[in-house]
Design a protein around this motif. Structure first.
Motif, PDB file in Angstrom:
ATOM      1  N   VAL A  52     -53.416  22.005   7.199  1.00 29.49           N
ATOM      2  CA  VAL A  52     -53.022  23.349   7.657  1.00 29.49           C
ATOM      3  C   VAL A  52     -51.570  23.640   7.251  1.00 29.49           C
ATOM      4  O   VAL A  52     -50.678  22.816   7.491  1.00 29.49           O
ATOM      5  N   TYR A  53     -51.358  24.778   6.627  1.00 25.79           N
ATOM      6  CA  TYR A  53     -50.018  25.256   6.286  1.00 25.79           C
ATOM      7  C   TYR A  53     -49.711  26.473   7.150  1.00 25.79           C
ATOM      8  O   TYR A  53     -50.572  27.330   7.346  1.00 25.79           O
ATOM      9  N   VAL A  54     -48.478  26.550   7.659  1.00 23.18           N
ATOM     10  CA  VAL A  54     -48.101  27.666   8.526  1.00 23.18           C
ATOM     11  C   VAL A  54     -46.852  28.348   7.964  1.00 23.18           C
ATOM     12  O   VAL A  54     -45.936  27.674   7.474  1.00 23.18           O
ATOM     13  N   ASP A  55     -46.843  29.664   8.031  1.00 24.55           N
ATOM     14  CA  ASP A  55     -45.622  30.402   7.695  1.00 24.55           C
ATOM     15  C   ASP A  55     -45.593  31.665   8.542  1.00 24.55           C
ATOM     16  O   ASP A  55     -46.550  31.942   9.282  1.00 24.55           O
ATOM     17  N   ASN A  56     -44.529  32.432   8.458  1.00 22.75           N
ATOM     18  CA  ASN A  56     -44.514  33.644   9.290  1.00 22.75           C
ATOM     19  C   ASN A  56     -45.347  34.756   8.643  1.00 22.75           C
ATOM     20  O   ASN A  56     -45.673  34.710   7.459  1.00 22.75           O
ATOM     21  N   ASP A  57     -45.710  35.735   9.447  1.00 25.18           N
ATOM     22  CA  ASP A  57     -46.663  36.756   8.982  1.00 25.18           C
ATOM     23  C   ASP A  57     -46.108  37.600   7.834  1.00 25.18           C
ATOM     24  O   ASP A  57     -46.852  37.977   6.923  1.00 25.18           O
ATOM     25  N   ALA A  58     -44.802  37.851   7.836  1.00 27.40           N
ATOM     26  CA  ALA A  58     -44.224  38.663   6.750  1.00 27.40           C
ATOM     27  C   ALA A  58     -44.300  37.916   5.418  1.00 27.40           C
ATOM     28  O   ALA A  58     -44.615  38.509   4.373  1.00 27.40           O
ATOM     29  N   ASN A  59     -44.046  36.600   5.452  1.00 28.49           N
ATOM     30  CA  ASN A  59     -44.160  35.808   4.227  1.00 28.49           C
ATOM     31  C   ASN A  59     -45.609  35.786   3.746  1.00 28.49           C
ATOM     32  O   ASN A  59     -45.877  35.859   2.549  1.00 28.49           O
ATOM     33  N   CYS A  60     -46.549  35.666   4.681  1.00 29.71           N
ATOM     34  CA  CYS A  60     -47.966  35.642   4.288  1.00 29.71           C
ATOM     35  C   CYS A  60     -48.381  36.988   3.694  1.00 29.71           C
ATOM     36  O   CYS A  60     -49.097  37.029   2.685  1.00 29.71           O
ATOM     37  N   ALA A  61     -47.928  38.085   4.293  1.00 28.43           N
ATOM     38  CA  ALA A  61     -48.255  39.406   3.739  1.00 28.43           C
ATOM     39  C   ALA A  61     -47.731  39.517   2.311  1.00 28.43           C
ATOM     40  O   ALA A  61     -48.403  40.059   1.420  1.00 28.43           O
ATOM     41  N   ALA A  62     -46.537  38.955   2.069  1.00 36.63           N
ATOM     42  CA  ALA A  62     -45.965  38.995   0.717  1.00 36.63           C
ATOM     43  C   ALA A  62     -46.840  38.209  -0.257  1.00 36.63           C
ATOM     44  O   ALA A  62     -47.120  38.662  -1.368  1.00 36.63           O
ATOM     45  N   LEU A  63     -47.304  37.034   0.178  1.00 31.68           N
ATOM     46  CA  LEU A  63     -48.162  36.226  -0.706  1.00 31.68           C
ATOM     47  C   LEU A  63     -49.503  36.916  -0.954  1.00 31.68           C
ATOM     48  O   LEU A  63     -50.069  36.809  -2.038  1.00 31.68           O
ATOM     49  N   GLY A  64     -50.004  37.623   0.055  1.00 27.68           N
ATOM     50  CA  GLY A  64     -51.257  38.366  -0.115  1.00 27.68           C
ATOM     51  C   GLY A  64     -51.117  39.431  -1.192  1.00 27.68           C
ATOM     52  O   GLY A  64     -51.951  39.533  -2.109  1.00 27.68           O
ATOM     53  N   GLU A  65     -50.047  40.208  -1.128  1.00 28.87           N
ATOM     54  CA  GLU A  65     -49.832  41.254  -2.141  1.00 28.87           C
ATOM     55  C   GLU A  65     -49.566  40.626  -3.513  1.00 28.87           C
ATOM     56  O   GLU A  65     -49.926  41.197  -4.543  1.00 28.87           O
ATOM     57  N   LEU A  66     -48.943  39.436  -3.514  1.00 29.21           N
ATOM     58  CA  LEU A  66     -48.667  38.735  -4.783  1.00 29.21           C
ATOM     59  C   LEU A  66     -49.970  38.252  -5.425  1.00 29.21           C
ATOM     60  O   LEU A  66     -50.187  38.405  -6.624  1.00 29.21           O
ATOM     61  N   LEU A  67     -50.855  37.680  -4.609  1.00 28.04           N
ATOM     62  CA  LEU A  67     -52.113  37.138  -5.141  1.00 28.04           C
ATOM     63  C   LEU A  67     -53.085  38.241  -5.541  1.00 28.04           C
ATOM     64  O   LEU A  67     -53.673  38.185  -6.622  1.00 28.04           O
TER      65      LEU A  67
END
Ligand SMILES: [Zn+2]
Length: 344
Positions: free
Chosen positions: A111-126
């Motif tokens: 399991v990898y955890v990060d904050n929601d803003a970082n995850c949203a950024a990775l979502g838009e990146l992917l």
């Protein structure tokens, strides 16, 4: 990066926890969500999270189930990404919770955890409006304002995990009081909360008839940002002026970020981003006026594409190694690598 093709993404919010089985292109193959039930304590929140994961798996094609390599979680707060600890999450009423470890025990997956803003950024990146960018800022305009910074292909977290707190960049001396105790922070001027406050002011000044009418139609009479956006779509000049003001302040904030990071792309998401060009147009104009000449021309300011799926897709992207230098091994792997020369 494409060795692992399938991951589970979890978007853990204060009211809802969403989970999805996601492939390497960011497509969701199965999903589920449940109430978070923060009031019932940490164990119940973890149970609800695990249930959402199991339901998402059950709704995915059978062939994918044995192929999932890792789980990513976006949590609303400050996260120590290396250890998966949630240091502070006011919306969950959590302080120092070893979320990564607790979920790893329950799910029997990495399991990898990060904050929601970082995850949203990775979502838009992917899979969203940030595809193919190496220097990307993803700004979320909601109740507050947050951001994820992808610099040279990697998430930038800062010394204590607080990087990207762009909502508290001071842009207006003696401006409105912010939740952080300071005045004139960006989020007091261009969040959904700020737009709602401007709308209520317009109503009490007797200028808000169209906004009130919109509120009756779409927001159960509540004068909030949704009502302003609806009235703006009907070309109400008061609503358009409110969004122009918020967009102008956003542009000032963007100019600071553009001068600092020289990004190629800024993706604007969150509930207020649904205002579209009524907000982004003034933001681009102000950015061009304020940033160092030449820099504003190097950056495209665009609306997010993933909407409320960015969290789940981005958490899966985190698990798939996006935004990391090395997909996979984590701190133990790094320690092993460091030990090698002594052995050889
Ligand atoms: Zn603030």
């Amino acid at each position: 990066m494409d060795k692992m093709q399938y991951a589970i993404g979890i978007d853990l919010g204060g009211t809802k926890v969403a989970a999805g089985v996601v492939d390497g292109q960011g497509r969701i193959l199965g999903r589920s969500h449940r109430p978070t039930e923060v009031d019932r304590g940490r164990e119940v929140v973890l149970e609800n999270t695990v249930r959402a994961v199991r339901e998402a798996l059950a709704r995915s094609p059978r062939w994918v189930r044995g192929r999932i390599q890792a789980v990513g979680v976006g949590a609303p707060g400050t996260v120590e990404a290396g250890t998966g600890r949630v240091l502070l999450a006011p919306n969950l009423r959590w302080q120092d919770v070893a979320l990564g470890q607790l979920l790893q025990e329950r799910l029997q997956m990495r399991v990898y955890v990060d904050n929601d803003a970082n995850c949203a950024a990775l979502g838009e990146l992917l899979a969203g409006a940030g595809r193919g960018s190496r220097h990307l800022l993803v700004i979320t305009l909601g109740t507050g304002v947050g951001a994820g910074l992808v610099l040279d292909g990697q998430l930038y977290r800062g010394a204590g995990g607080f990087a990207g707190e762009v909502g508290h960049i001071p842009v207006l001396p003696d401006g409105p009081l912010c939740g952080c105790g300071r005045r004139g922070c960006l989020e007091t001027l261009c969040s959904a909360t700020a737009v709602a406050a401007m709308a209520r002011q317009a109503v009490s000044d007797g200028r808000g008839a169209a906004i009130v009418a919109a509120a009756r139609r779409i927001a159960q009479g509540q004068v909030d940002a949704r009502a302003v956006m609806a009235a703006a779509r009907w070309k109400d000049p008061v609503a358009l002026a409110i969004l122009r003001e918020a967009g102008t302040y956003l542009g000032i904030g963007l100019a600071i970020l553009v001068n600092l990071f020289n990004p190629e792309r800024i993706v604007v998401g969150g509930s207020l981003a649904r205002a579209g060009e009524a907000l982004l147009g003034p933001a681009r104009e102000e950015l061009a006026r304020r940033a160092l000449p030449g820099l504003a021309q190097q950056v495209a300011v665009v609306a997010a594409e993933l909407g409320n799926q960015a969290g789940v897709v981005g958490a899966a992207a985190l698990a798939l190694g996006w935004g990391r230098k090395e997909p996979g091994p984590g701190p133990e792997g790094a320690a092993r690598a460091g030990a090698e020369p002594a052995e050889g």
